[in-house]
Scaffold this active site. Structure first.
Site, PDB file in Angstrom:
ATOM      1  CE  LYS A 121      68.788 -74.179  67.962  1.00 22.32           C
ATOM      2  NZ  LYS A 121      69.616 -74.604  66.884  1.00 22.32           N
TER       3      LYS A 121
HETATM    4  C1  LIG Z   1      71.009 -73.559  66.889  1.00 21.69           C
HETATM    5  C2  LIG Z   1      72.296 -74.242  66.655  1.00 21.69           C
HETATM    6  C3  LIG Z   1      73.495 -73.762  67.203  1.00 21.69           C
HETATM    7  C4  LIG Z   1      73.599 -72.443  67.903  1.00 21.69           C
HETATM    8  O1  LIG Z   1      72.753 -72.299  68.979  1.00 21.69           O
HETATM    9  P1  LIG Z   1      72.532 -70.852  69.640  1.00 21.69           P
HETATM   10  O2  LIG Z   1      72.041 -71.180  70.998  1.00 21.69           O
HETATM   11  O3  LIG Z   1      71.530 -70.146  68.810  1.00 21.69           O
HETATM   12  O4  LIG Z   1      73.852 -70.176  69.671  1.00 21.69           O
HETATM   13  C5  LIG Z   1      74.640 -74.510  67.026  1.00 21.69           C
HETATM   14  N1  LIG Z   1      74.624 -75.652  66.332  1.00 21.69           N
HETATM   15  C6  LIG Z   1      73.511 -76.148  65.772  1.00 21.69           C
HETATM   16  C7  LIG Z   1      73.549 -77.449  65.048  1.00 21.69           C
HETATM   17  C8  LIG Z   1      72.307 -75.442  65.898  1.00 21.69           C
HETATM   18  O5  LIG Z   1      71.213 -75.914  65.316  1.00 21.69           O
END
Ligand SMILES: *Cc1c(COP(=O)(O)O)cnc(C)c1O
Length: 408
Positions: free
Chosen positions: A186
């Site tokens: 992210k």
């Molecule tokens: C990465 C992601 C998630 C989940 O995030 P985590 O922290 O890995 O649980 C949820 N929604 C979207 C759109 C994502 O890209």
């Protein structure tokens, strides 16, 4: 492959982790002396910068989404409108809440198409979950107007867009609740982690209770626990230590991604037969990717293959057609969602072809990395936030060359 903030991990993260090791390693002090935990400091820092009355750190964004739904009282019998293009975690949170996900089209922004959401509203609809995909905001004015007109709640999934803005407001602070991720891929990262934002004290208390065994915020008055059954979705203080240092770098990360994104777009220039995805608020874009929509799906696929990547429709578990769990659940299998009571008849329509506009757009979409490089999400080719001007120019030239070759 990595997220954008990961590239900048340095002394601040290291120093915080060493300091966290002197504490209890959790968000609570349990009678030990010392400053407030890093998790606590992280939450307060986010509230200040994002202008959000309440922030709750969690161990992932998936947890934050689930806590959001629990806090809002969404569950069996309710329908939640969600785009057919999102990471599977958004849909998993709805499924595990007991509610029924209702898949909706995206438009050429690659985010929720509010016209299709409106068509799919029924008497059972309770919430809309816009997803700010690939770093760019969904059209929140249209979504909020629709939600108010129909009395629906809004949960923003801002996992891919930490620091992004819509008309000046931080993503995740516009709907009733917003959820962010700090996983490796992210905008900023602590390896794992997430957080939710809300302006409602009541929603915050319920989300807090759900994330920590029914306790009140900060376990204040531990004997007067909230009346719901909570889980343990707490963020560790080792994670909080990295999260705080990364959050303090957010501006630097966004400045760098926006710089390489603009440079790569300029190096590519305009080419016939393709255009950038439409953005509803270009300055609010986190700029972690550069996405082109081709007129012709075959050419898009040829370009993607030549760059050793895929069109977005082939990215793993980001497109509803790559989620066989949905159809398994609809046909009554318990395997994909062991806690649900019965087969979900409302889910019968979820095979490929259910969302023709989404199918078409994603088959024509090629994403280049300008910060978040994730082969699984379809941005395996591109540049990093710390790429040199020469590297950016070379990537742009390579893309142009491949497009011209594919179009011959
Ligand atoms: C990465 C992601 C998630 C989940 O995030 P985590 O922290 O890995 O649980 C949820 N929604 C979207 C759109 C994502 O890209």
């Amino acid at each position: 492959m990595s997220g954008a903030g990961y590239r900048l991990i340095g002394d601040a993260e290291q120093g915080n982790v060493l300091q966290a090791l002197q504490g209890t390693l959790t968000r609570y002090r349990y009678g030990q002396p010392g400053d407030p935990s890093f998790v606590y400091q992280f939450e307060r820092a986010v509230e200040k910068v994002f202008v959000a009355p309440h922030c709750l750190a969690t161990n992932s964004c998936t947890s934050a989404l689930l806590a959001a739904l629990a806090a809002l009282g969404i569950g069996p019998g309710d329908e939640v409108l969600v785009p057919g293009y999102t990471f599977i975690a958004t849909i998993a949170a709805i499924v595990h809440s007991g509610a029924t996900p209702v898949l909706c089209e995206i438009d050429d922004t690659l985010t929720l198409d509010s016209a299709d959401v409106e068509r799919k509203i029924t008497g059972r609809s309770r919430a809309i979950m816009p997803v700010h995909m690939m770093g760019a905001p969904a059209d929140m004015d249209a979504i909020m107007t629709l939600a108010r007109a129909h009395g629906l709640l809004v949960v923003e999934d801002a996992a891919q867009a930490c620091g992004g803005r819509y008309r000046g407001r931080a993503l995740g602070t516009i709907g009733d609740v917003g959820a962010h991720s700090l996983n490796y891929f992210k905008v900023i990262t602590a390896g794992e982690g997430g957080f939710l934002l809300t302006s409602s004290a009541e929603v915050y208390e319920r989300a807090y209770a759900f994330h920590d065994h029914g306790f009140k915020p900060m376990r204040d008055g531990a004997s007067e626990a909230n009346s719901l059954f909570g889980m343990n979705l707490r963020m560790s203080d080792l994670t909080g230590a990295v999260a705080l240092a990364q959050f303090e770098r957010l501006d630097a990360v966004l400045t760098a991604t926006r710089r390489v994104n603009a440079a790569l777009a300029e190096a590519i220039g305009t080419l016939p037969g393709l255009r950038r995805r439409r953005r509803v608020d270009a300055p609010g874009d986190c700029a972690t990717s550069l996405i082109y929509l081709f007129d012709d799906a075959e050419i898009a696929a040829k370009v993607a293959a030549a760059l050793d990547t895929t069109v977005l429709r082939s990215s793993g578990r980001h497109y509803y057609g790559n989620m066989p769990q949905l159809q398994a659940l609809a046909s009554g299998h318990r395997g994909p969602a062991p806690f649900r009571g019965r087969p979900d008849s409302a889910l019968s329509d979820c095979g490929v072809g259910t969302l023709p506009q989404t199918d078409d757009l994603l088959a024509r979409a090629v994403g280049l990395s300008t910060g978040v490089s994730d082969w699984y999400a379809g941005t395996g080719f591109g540049v990093r936030l710390d790429s040199s001007a020469e590297e950016v120019a070379a990537a742009g030239a390579r893309f142009r060359e491949v497009v011209e070759w594919a179009q011959r």
